[in-house]
Design a protein around this motif. Structure first.
Motif, PDB file in Angstrom:
ATOM      1  N   LEU A 126       0.821  -1.208   0.000  1.00  0.00           N
ATOM      2  CA  LEU A 126       0.000   0.000   0.000  1.00  0.00           C
ATOM      3  C   LEU A 126       0.860   1.265   0.000  1.00  0.00           C
ATOM      4  N   LEU A 127       1.995   1.225   0.713  1.00  0.00           N
ATOM      5  CA  LEU A 127       2.883   2.392   0.716  1.00  0.00           C
ATOM      6  C   LEU A 127       3.444   2.640  -0.683  1.00  0.00           C
ATOM      7  N   TYR A 128       3.814   1.568  -1.372  1.00  0.00           N
ATOM      8  CA  TYR A 128       4.361   1.727  -2.715  1.00  0.00           C
ATOM      9  C   TYR A 128       3.292   2.224  -3.694  1.00  0.00           C
ATOM     10  N   VAL A 129       2.130   1.585  -3.675  1.00  0.00           N
ATOM     11  CA  VAL A 129       1.062   1.990  -4.595  1.00  0.00           C
ATOM     12  C   VAL A 129       0.616   3.412  -4.289  1.00  0.00           C
ATOM     13  N   GLY A 130       0.514   3.747  -3.007  1.00  0.00           N
ATOM     14  CA  GLY A 130       0.141   5.109  -2.638  1.00  0.00           C
ATOM     15  C   GLY A 130       1.163   6.128  -3.110  1.00  0.00           C
ATOM     16  N   THR A 131       2.446   5.764  -3.018  1.00  0.00           N
ATOM     17  CA  THR A 131       3.501   6.677  -3.481  1.00  0.00           C
ATOM     18  C   THR A 131       3.427   6.865  -4.988  1.00  0.00           C
ATOM     19  N   ARG A 132       3.242   5.773  -5.722  1.00  0.00           N
ATOM     20  CA  ARG A 132       3.142   5.884  -7.176  1.00  0.00           C
ATOM     21  C   ARG A 132       1.884   6.642  -7.588  1.00  0.00           C
ATOM     22  N   ALA A 133       0.805   6.470  -6.825  1.00  0.00           N
ATOM     23  CA  ALA A 133      -0.414   7.233  -7.106  1.00  0.00           C
ATOM     24  C   ALA A 133      -0.158   8.725  -6.893  1.00  0.00           C
ATOM     25  N   GLY A 134       0.566   9.053  -5.817  1.00  0.00           N
ATOM     26  CA  GLY A 134       0.896  10.454  -5.558  1.00  0.00           C
ATOM     27  C   GLY A 134       1.756  11.052  -6.662  1.00  0.00           C
ATOM     28  N   VAL A 135       2.708  10.265  -7.178  1.00  0.00           N
ATOM     29  CA  VAL A 135       3.553  10.723  -8.286  1.00  0.00           C
ATOM     30  C   VAL A 135       2.703  10.991  -9.524  1.00  0.00           C
ATOM     31  N   SER A 136       1.811  10.062  -9.842  1.00  0.00           N
ATOM     32  CA  SER A 136       0.953  10.227 -11.022  1.00  0.00           C
ATOM     33  C   SER A 136       0.029  11.431 -10.869  1.00  0.00           C
ATOM     34  N   ILE A 241      17.421  -3.610  -7.354  1.00  0.00           N
ATOM     35  CA  ILE A 241      17.223  -2.560  -8.357  1.00  0.00           C
ATOM     36  C   ILE A 241      17.429  -3.121  -9.764  1.00  0.00           C
ATOM     37  N   VAL A 242      18.472  -3.945  -9.919  1.00  0.00           N
ATOM     38  CA  VAL A 242      18.760  -4.525 -11.233  1.00  0.00           C
ATOM     39  C   VAL A 242      17.592  -5.377 -11.708  1.00  0.00           C
ATOM     40  N   VAL A 243      17.110  -6.273 -10.838  1.00  0.00           N
ATOM     41  CA  VAL A 243      16.018  -7.157 -11.232  1.00  0.00           C
ATOM     42  C   VAL A 243      14.737  -6.367 -11.431  1.00  0.00           C
ATOM     43  N   TYR A 244      14.455  -5.425 -10.527  1.00  0.00           N
ATOM     44  CA  TYR A 244      13.232  -4.631 -10.619  1.00  0.00           C
ATOM     45  C   TYR A 244      13.212  -3.800 -11.897  1.00  0.00           C
ATOM     46  N   ALA A 245      14.387  -3.284 -12.295  1.00  0.00           N
ATOM     47  CA  ALA A 245      14.468  -2.472 -13.500  1.00  0.00           C
ATOM     48  C   ALA A 245      14.114  -3.277 -14.739  1.00  0.00           C
ATOM     49  N   LEU A 246      14.410  -4.578 -14.700  1.00  0.00           N
ATOM     50  CA  LEU A 246      14.120  -5.428 -15.850  1.00  0.00           C
ATOM     51  C   LEU A 246      12.723  -6.012 -15.807  1.00  0.00           C
ATOM     52  N   LEU A 274      11.469   2.514  -6.120  1.00  0.00           N
ATOM     53  CA  LEU A 274      11.395   3.762  -6.893  1.00  0.00           C
ATOM     54  C   LEU A 274      12.677   3.983  -7.702  1.00  0.00           C
ATOM     55  N   ILE A 275      13.822   3.661  -7.097  1.00  0.00           N
ATOM     56  CA  ILE A 275      15.082   3.776  -7.842  1.00  0.00           C
ATOM     57  C   ILE A 275      15.082   2.787  -9.004  1.00  0.00           C
ATOM     58  N   GLY A 276      14.588   1.582  -8.740  1.00  0.00           N
ATOM     59  CA  GLY A 276      14.477   0.609  -9.825  1.00  0.00           C
ATOM     60  C   GLY A 276      13.602   1.128 -10.943  1.00  0.00           C
ATOM     61  N   ILE A 317       9.249  11.202  -9.333  1.00  0.00           N
ATOM     62  CA  ILE A 317       9.704  10.036  -8.576  1.00  0.00           C
ATOM     63  C   ILE A 317      10.902  10.421  -7.711  1.00  0.00           C
ATOM     64  N   SER A 318      11.767  11.272  -8.229  1.00  0.00           N
ATOM     65  CA  SER A 318      12.909  11.743  -7.449  1.00  0.00           C
ATOM     66  C   SER A 318      12.462  12.532  -6.227  1.00  0.00           C
ATOM     67  N   VAL A 319      11.435  13.357  -6.404  1.00  0.00           N
ATOM     68  CA  VAL A 319      10.887  14.104  -5.257  1.00  0.00           C
ATOM     69  C   VAL A 319      10.342  13.137  -4.215  1.00  0.00           C
ATOM     70  N   ALA A 320       9.575  12.144  -4.671  1.00  0.00           N
ATOM     71  CA  ALA A 320       9.021  11.148  -3.748  1.00  0.00           C
ATOM     72  C   ALA A 320      10.137  10.390  -3.036  1.00  0.00           C
ATOM     73  N   LEU A 321      11.216  10.080  -3.762  1.00  0.00           N
ATOM     74  CA  LEU A 321      12.342   9.380  -3.181  1.00  0.00           C
ATOM     75  C   LEU A 321      13.012  10.199  -2.085  1.00  0.00           C
ATOM     76  N   VAL A 322      13.226  11.482  -2.343  1.00  0.00           N
ATOM     77  CA  VAL A 322      13.834  12.370  -1.359  1.00  0.00           C
ATOM     78  C   VAL A 322      12.973  12.446  -0.105  1.00  0.00           C
ATOM     79  N   VAL A 323      11.656  12.554  -0.289  1.00  0.00           N
ATOM     80  CA  VAL A 323      10.742  12.628   0.850  1.00  0.00           C
ATOM     81  C   VAL A 323      10.805  11.344   1.668  1.00  0.00           C
ATOM     82  N   LEU A 324      10.798  10.184   0.995  1.00  0.00           N
ATOM     83  CA  LEU A 324      10.849   8.913   1.717  1.00  0.00           C
ATOM     84  C   LEU A 324      12.145   8.773   2.509  1.00  0.00           C
ATOM     85  N   LEU A 325      13.260   9.140   1.916  1.00  0.00           N
ATOM     86  CA  LEU A 325      14.551   8.985   2.590  1.00  0.00           C
ATOM     87  C   LEU A 325      14.761  10.008   3.683  1.00  0.00           C
ATOM     88  N   ALA A 326      14.013  11.124   3.618  1.00  0.00           N
ATOM     89  CA  ALA A 326      14.161  12.172   4.618  1.00  0.00           C
ATOM     90  C   ALA A 326      13.295  11.939   5.851  1.00  0.00           C
TER      91      ALA A 326
END
Length: 327
Positions: A126-136, A241-246, A274-276, A317-326
């Motif tokens: 849910l955290l991942y889907v919610g984050t991607r929904a926020g990005v979209s 990240i490698v596997v997710y990217a593919l 998100l990095i993937g 996605i970069s903005v979301a990534l910064v927020v998550l890591l912060a």
């Protein structure tokens, strides 16, 4: 051993091209029917909070909402509006940007809810889907704001659809019978598909053959290591990240054991995915976005759509990534 060219064409290219062709034909036919029967007024009313501030005509609302059911159909409708002169290139780019959240919605029901959330577990999923929904949603709002500042009456021609088909009026008040309206709508869908299909088939075939016989994993893997080091994520993030990217599903499956043993928290797990997603643009843009967009719009305008889509996705996605890591 690499598969034969014939098997690649039959198993990958043909089904994909056929699916896109059907979606385009259906989307354009729906657009024509909505105009002919006057239903566009009611559907567009639901999207006026988006189209009106963005200075887009009401007809675009139908395409935006159609994207929630089929991205290809929604794009096909917008391509029809651009070709007819209803929208110029700038207005079309704004409409495509606003489409983003509605394109995401369909994936909730077709992939995220039935596949990804069960794999990742409720909390991480849910955290991942919610984050991607926020990005979209952020990308869609960016489109609305861009339209408010960059579009005016010069970018749209409200009479264009009527000029393409003088008998069709947005109030549905022409003299054609319902059967004639449906036949004309279907005919328009087939004509648009026939116009796009040869270009789409050629580009998609070249891309699939290229990615089948050339290994892109080394390129993707090389990008993952410095990204993980920069963010301070666990070293286990690199293979994920490698596997997710593919492949998204395989990447999620790779991540699960690390979540269960405590290597990743929900926050760092989502950040890794998100990095993937960012790294995967090196593959997905070439393999899917370029063939699709070039098939819909042609090379010149398709390149603009790819650039705008990619820049906005990476940025948000970069903005979301910064927020998550912060946090």
């Amino acid at each position: 051993m690499d598969p034969s060219i014939g098997s690649v064409l039959l198993e990958e290219v043909l089904p994909r091209v056929a699916t896109i062709a059907v979606a385009i034909a259906g989307g354009v036919a729906v657009a024509n029917a909505l105009v002919a029967f006057g239903a566009i007024r009611y559907i567009a009313a639901l999207s006026k909070p988006l189209t009106r501030p963005a200075n887009l005509p009401d007809e675009v609302g139908g395409a935006i909402l159609t994207t929630a059911a089929s991205t290809t159909a929604g794009y096909g409708m917008l391509a029809e509006y651009r070709d007819s002169g209803l929208l110029d290139d700038r207005a079309t780019l704004v409409a495509v940007t606003i489409n983003t959240f509605f394109g995401f919605v369909q994936h909730i029901f077709t992939f995220y809810a039935p596949v990804l959330i069960p794999i990742l577990g409720l909390r991480v999923g849910l955290l991942y889907v919610g984050t991607r929904a926020g990005v979209s949603l952020a990308i869609t709002i960016t489109g609305v704001v861009a339209g408010a500042f960059l579009l005016s009456a010069r970018n749209v021609n409200p009479d264009a659809m009527r000029e393409v088909d003088p008998e069709a009026r947005t109030d549905g008040g022409d003299d054609r019978t319902s059967r004639e309206k449906l036949l004309d709508a279907g005919r328009g869908g087939l004509e648009k598909t026939w116009e796009i299909l040869p270009r789409l088939a050629v580009v998609y075939t070249l891309v699939v053959l290229g990615t089948t016989y050339y290994d892109l994993e080394a390129l993707t893997g090389g990008a993952a290591d410095p990204l993980a080091a920069l963010t301070g994520l666990p070293s286990a993030a690199v293979p994920v990240i490698v596997v997710y990217a593919l492949d998204t599903t395989s990447g999620a499956l790779t991540l699960v054991p690390f979540i269960e043993d405590g290597t990743f928290t929900a926050r760092t797990a989502v950040a890794t995915m998100l990095i993937g997603g960012i790294v995967s643009f090196t593959v997905s843009t070439f393999k899917r976005s370029i063939p699709f967009q070039y098939g819909i719009w042609g090379a010149e305008f398709g390149t603009k759509v790819v650039i705008v889509n990619t820049v906005l996705k990476v940025a948000w996605i970069s903005v979301a990534l910064v927020v998550l890591l912060a946090i």
